[in-house]
Design a protein around this motif. Structure first.
Motif, PDB file in Angstrom:
ATOM      1  N   ARG A   7       0.668  -1.285  -0.324  1.00  0.00           N
ATOM      2  CA  ARG A   7      -0.004  -0.063  -0.088  1.00  0.00           C
ATOM      3  C   ARG A   7       0.871   1.180   0.080  1.00  0.00           C
ATOM      4  O   ARG A   7       2.016   1.282   0.083  1.00  0.00           O
ATOM      5  CB  ARG A   7      -0.878  -0.032   1.130  1.00  0.00           C
ATOM      6  CG  ARG A   7      -0.212   0.057   2.765  1.00  0.00           C
ATOM      7  CD  ARG A   7      -1.137   0.259   3.520  1.00  0.00           C
ATOM      8  NE  ARG A   7      -0.334   0.286   4.918  1.00  0.00           N
ATOM      9  CZ  ARG A   7      -0.006   1.340   5.554  1.00  0.00           C
ATOM     10  NH1 ARG A   7       0.188   2.538   4.939  1.00  0.00           N
ATOM     11  NH2 ARG A   7       0.571   1.132   6.764  1.00  0.00           N
ATOM     12  N   ILE A   8       0.112   2.383  -0.096  1.00  0.00           N
ATOM     13  CA  ILE A   8       0.729   3.691  -0.089  1.00  0.00           C
ATOM     14  C   ILE A   8       0.549   3.996   1.381  1.00  0.00           C
ATOM     15  O   ILE A   8       0.057   3.517   2.189  1.00  0.00           O
ATOM     16  CB  ILE A   8       0.274   4.554  -1.107  1.00  0.00           C
ATOM     17  CG1 ILE A   8      -1.125   5.080  -1.050  1.00  0.00           C
ATOM     18  CG2 ILE A   8       0.591   4.217  -2.593  1.00  0.00           C
ATOM     19  CD1 ILE A   8      -1.471   6.202  -1.801  1.00  0.00           C
ATOM     20  N   PHE A   9       1.056   5.361   1.494  1.00  0.00           N
ATOM     21  CA  PHE A   9       0.935   5.901   2.984  1.00  0.00           C
ATOM     22  C   PHE A   9      -0.604   6.327   3.203  1.00  0.00           C
ATOM     23  O   PHE A   9      -1.221   6.809   2.525  1.00  0.00           O
ATOM     24  CB  PHE A   9       1.837   7.049   3.236  1.00  0.00           C
ATOM     25  CG  PHE A   9       3.342   6.914   3.145  1.00  0.00           C
ATOM     26  CD1 PHE A   9       3.993   5.616   3.657  1.00  0.00           C
ATOM     27  CD2 PHE A   9       4.095   7.518   2.272  1.00  0.00           C
ATOM     28  CE1 PHE A   9       5.193   5.358   3.719  1.00  0.00           C
ATOM     29  CE2 PHE A   9       5.708   7.243   2.451  1.00  0.00           C
ATOM     30  CZ  PHE A   9       6.069   6.152   3.155  1.00  0.00           C
ATOM     31  N   LEU A  10      -0.902   6.018   4.612  1.00  0.00           N
ATOM     32  CA  LEU A  10      -2.185   6.480   4.915  1.00  0.00           C
ATOM     33  C   LEU A  10      -2.114   7.593   5.774  1.00  0.00           C
ATOM     34  O   LEU A  10      -1.136   8.007   6.414  1.00  0.00           O
ATOM     35  CB  LEU A  10      -2.804   5.261   5.784  1.00  0.00           C
ATOM     36  CG  LEU A  10      -2.900   3.804   4.989  1.00  0.00           C
ATOM     37  CD1 LEU A  10      -3.550   2.752   6.167  1.00  0.00           C
ATOM     38  CD2 LEU A  10      -3.798   3.937   3.920  1.00  0.00           C
ATOM     39  N   PRO A  11      -3.097   8.319   5.916  1.00  0.00           N
ATOM     40  CA  PRO A  11      -3.025   9.464   6.814  1.00  0.00           C
ATOM     41  C   PRO A  11      -2.612   9.335   8.067  1.00  0.00           C
ATOM     42  O   PRO A  11      -1.844  10.358   8.751  1.00  0.00           O
ATOM     43  CB  PRO A  11      -4.769   9.927   6.932  1.00  0.00           C
ATOM     44  CG  PRO A  11      -5.133   9.533   5.609  1.00  0.00           C
ATOM     45  CD  PRO A  11      -4.449   8.249   5.334  1.00  0.00           C
TER      46      PRO A  11
END
Length: 883
Positions: free
Chosen positions: A209-213
């Motif tokens: 995944r990419i970065f999450l908040p």
């Protein structure tokens, strides 16, 4: 019979009205008329007979379609016949064909190779979803002279939360981290980003995944995203790597995603990992300081929002931020620009000039081939006259000759594309590494389409004039005496030669100006002696080496160990080293007990920290006062040394020794330092810029989280590198040594773009000169061959060989001088476009113009001398007998 004749007239009127009549439709019309006559003979009325015949043939629409099909078939048959005939004619003249194809291949190949760079950098859409929605946001302050700068994390948050025109807003910065536990320790290029950046770019990970908040919040677990290349090289492409830990700067980060190899942020050359900026060991500590502007911002516009709408929104946000934080953000304003425009803005002019120069080379090549075709058309005058006598119209002959030119153009394009494949590989090794989108340079479909379009255009350019001249043959005169055919076309060949000289003048003047500019730039004194100096860089992991005392201890121990090695006594630490970095720290300062700066201005100077041996190692002169020594320790009075440019700007007509400056490297608070010396100016970032004011401080009093060490020695770079690595390993085996190179090499890297431009334009200039010389040789050779009878009469009447040679050279000189005059007039207007690319040379530099003119005159007369010498050997008796 009278009824049938009337019917035939009515049918022909109908055919003309329906546009079915014409020579291509005679057979169809004959069968239709015969059917109508048969119907009338069988007892039908004329109208019934006509309707019945049309029904049998399918009606007038079907007749029209059949006629159109017949035209297309006949056109294709003629086209293939013309191509086949053109191939036969080219095969019968192998010498002409090879020369023409090679000439055209050089022009098309060079244009295709350069266009591949222009297309990749300037025209090719960015490889992200809806790239036109991506924008760059910058922060400017006209009062402080800041233009298109970075912003603080505080202002980034305000912009992200207050705007209504962006769907995603991301911030980023970058530096290097040290990766350990996967073989030898090495530095990885690191992009420190906010979670919104990857979302704004619209990128999807290869895995994970990419970065999450929540990854961007304080106290979140350290996470990292790897590039596909790093994942394959250091993790063996193991899919189980996601969820495992990797050690960065002596701290564990959890791998949460793998980015595909074709993704990179366009302003970064080779990101290997991505981490949240909050987890960065350096920039994470800067986030709470509103005075530190270290973040670049990229955002994605919402659908339907224009740049103008976005700018209006940013103006309102800037005003609200300045009102909320007046101390930090007064007079700062946000600006917005499309990402692609901001990305290529600096390279656009230089690349377009390269494309223009190589385009001129192609025009010269086309003029050369036109001259060859004109000479060849003269030898085919009798053939064209016979074709005209047998009924071929002028348009038919022109079409035939243009088909031959098209065949020649296609063969040249094929050879040119083969050359372009080699040229693109060569260009990728020559193009400056800091050129954006270097990885996108390739021969893709659009570049090949450009090459084919170029071949078609070139075929028309070099084939049109010879085709019309050949089709304009005087039938009677040509059949009576082909030897005189084409004498009236010499002016066209001369005009083409004039055009070649003028175009060559343009390219050579550009090459001369860029070459002189490059030589002037490389002759600039950098302010230090780079000979026999080698540099190396060592970064200290901030999680392990977190205190300035540790940085000082490491620098002292490293210097002690290195200086104890044979041949390494002259070693020093200096951060940053001159001309080794594109950017150096520029700090604001105040003069203690001095006059305040003018309203709306701020005093700034470049900053560096060095060890006591630095001046001796680098060869920088001490002009006044003293340099640092071993007594300048952290517990001693704080000192600074300034450059000559600093003294002239901020202490005009004064002695600054003993005065105090207040400044410090962030995030430390400013402290007063006493000026103890003045040193010579150094070009710290570019040879093309005047030396900036400089402030030096002792490394022991203001250490960095790392060391850049320089050594003056007669040892080789490899031996010095091995010695430094060995000593660093004895201190800490997990510290990599990077950036090892001679200072001369570092200086060369700062002029790579001027060298690239000057080298390529010089190559194009050489090609233009050779082609122009070949064009003059061809024109004069043709003229001599057509004037053999005249020359024979002159020599029979007493003219000597020298007289004939001078006559031919005089005529050649007139052509050359006319071309030079035209070229100079055009060059004086166009060279102003080079002004921003020149250093120390004016666009209308008289020395360059005179030198280029002299070279063209010499080469042109040398090319004309060979046919002139051949003319003086003409035997008068033989010449007149042949005539």
């Amino acid at each position: 019979m009278r009824r049938i004749d009337k019917l035939r007239l009515r049918l022909r009127s109908l055919f003309r009205r329906e546009r079915v009549d014409g020579e291509l439709n005679e057979e169809l019309r004959f069968h239709l008329e015969r059917q109508i006559v048969a119907n009338v003979a069988s007892g039908m009325s004329p109208d019934a007979a006509r309707r019945a015949a049309l029904r049998e043939f399918g009606g007038i629409d079907q007749i029209r379609e059949e006629c159109a099909d017949m035209r297309r078939i006949n056109w294709l048959q003629d086209f293939f016949q013309d191509v086949h005939y053109g191939l036969r004619m080219l095969r019968k003249s192998p010498g002409f064909t090879i020369v023409a194809i090679l000439t055209l291949a050089l022009g098309i190949g060079a244009n295709t190779a350069i266009f591949s760079v222009v297309y990749a950098v300037l025209l090719k859409p960015l490889p992200y979803p809806h790239p036109t929605q991506l924008v760059v946001i910058t922060d400017s302050n006209s009062q402080k002279g800041i233009r298109k700068g970075n912003t603080s994390y505080q202002d980034f948050l305000e912009l992200r939360d207050q705007n209504h025109v962006f769907s995603d807003v991301g911030g980023l910065t970058g530096h290097d981290l040290t990766l350990t536990g996967r073989g030898d320790p090495f530095q990885v290029d690191t992009a420190s980003v906010t979670p919104g950046l990857l979302a704004a770019m619209g990128v999807k990970p290869l895995a994970g995944r990419i970065f999450l908040p929540e990854d961007g919040k304080r106290g979140a677990a350290p996470v990292v995203i790897l590039s596909e290349n790093l994942w394959r090289d250091r993790f063996g492409a193991d899919p189980r790597a996601i969820g495992t830990a990797v050690n960065l700067d002596m701290r564990d980060f959890t791998i949460v995603g793998i980015m595909p190899s074709n993704f990179r942020y366009p302003f970064f050359s080779s990101e290997q990992i991505w981490i949240p900026v909050q987890q960065d060991p350096l920039f994470g500590s800067w986030m709470n300081n509103p005075d530190l502007r270290f973040m670049g911002i990229t955002a994605r516009l919402k659908p339907g929002v224009s740049i103008a709408n976005a700018q209006a929104e940013l103006d309102a946000v800037s005003a609200r931020i300045a009102k909320k934080f007046p101390a930090e953000d007064k007079d700062f304003e946000f600006g917005v620009a499309p990402l692609q425009e901001d990305l290529v803005g600096g390279a656009r002019k230089g690349l377009l000039i390269l494309l223009g120069c190589v385009g001129l080379v192609l025009l010269i090549a086309c003029a050369n081939i036109s001259n060859l075709l004109l000479a060849r058309a003269t030898s085919r005058t009798r053939e064209m006259a016979v074709r005209s006598a047998l009924g071929a119209g002028r348009l038919r002959i022109v079409r035939q000759l243009l088909a031959e030119s098209a065949v020649l153009g296609m063969l040249g394009a094929i050879a040119g594309i083969l050359l372009a494949y080699w040229g693109v590989h060569a260009l990728r090794s020559l193009v400056p590494s800091d050129l954006t989108r270097l990885h996108a340079i390739t021969l893709d479909g659009w570049v090949l389409a450009f090459s084919l379009a170029l071949a078609v255009l070139a075929s028309i350019i070099f084939g049109l004039a010879p085709a019309f001249f050949a089709a304009d043959s005087r039938l009677t005169g040509s059949l009576k005496n082909s030897a005189r055919a084409g004498e009236g076309r010499q002016w066209t060949r001369n005009a083409l030669a004039v055009a070649e000289i003028a175009l060559a003048m343009l390219v050579l003047v550009a090459a001369g100006l860029l070459g002189r500019s490059f030589l002037t730039l490389t002759s600039v004194n950098p302010g230090f002696d780079p000979n026999h100096v080698v540099k190396a860089e060592i970064d200290l992991p901030r999680f392990q080496y977190s205190k300035p005392a540790q940085w000082t201890a490491f620098g002292d121990e490293l210097l002690r160990r290195v200086q104890a090695q044979p041949g390494m006594h002259d070693s020093a630490i200096g951060i940053p080293l001159p001309l080794a970095h594109a950017v150096v720290p520029t700090l604001p300062f105040d003069i203690v007990a001095g006059p305040p700066p003018r309203p709306g201005t701020i005093r700034t100077a470049d900053y560096g920290a060095t060890s006591p041996q630095y001046l001796r190692v680098m060869g920088i002169p001490l002009l006044r006062g003293r340099w640092f020594n071993s007594q300048d320790r952290p517990d001693a009075p704080l000192t600074t040394v300034i450059s000559e440019a600093f003294a002239h700007r901020y202490f005009p007509n004064q002695n600054p020794i003993g005065k105090q400056l207040s400044f410090s490297f962030p995030p430390a608070a400013p402290v007063p330092r006493q000026i103890v010396g003045i040193v010579g100016d150094v070009h710290d970032t570019s040879l093309a810029r005047d030396p900036s004011p400089m402030m030096y401080v002792p490394f022991a009093q203001a250490p960095f989280w790392g060391a850049e060490i320089v050594t003056r020695s007669d040892l080789s770079t490899g031996v010095i590198a091995s010695t430094i690595r060995a000593q660093v390993g004895k201190i800490d085996k997990n510290l990599p040594v990077t950036g090892v190179e001679a200072m001369n090499t570092a200086i060369d890297s700062t002029v790579v773009q001027p060298r690239f431009r000057a080298s390529l334009v010089a190559l194009f200039g050489a090609m233009a000169l050779i082609l122009a010389a070949a064009g003059i040789f061809g024109v004069i050779s043709y003229s001599v061959s057509r004037r053999t009878h005249e020359i024979g009469i002159r020599m029979a009447l007493g003219a000597s060989g020298g007289n004939v040679t001078r006559m031919i050279l005089g005529e050649s000189a007139r052509v050359i001088l006319i071309g030079l005059a035209l070229g100079v007039a055009i060059a004086l207007g166009l060279t102003r476009l080079l002004a921003n690319l020149l250093f120390g040379v004016r666009p209308a530099d008289p020395l360059t113009f005179v030198a280029v003119g002299a070279v063209l005159v010499f080469v042109g007369l040398a090319a004309a001398y060979v046919p002139a010498r051949r003319a003086m050997r003409v035997d008068p008796v033989t010449a007149m007998r042949c005539e």
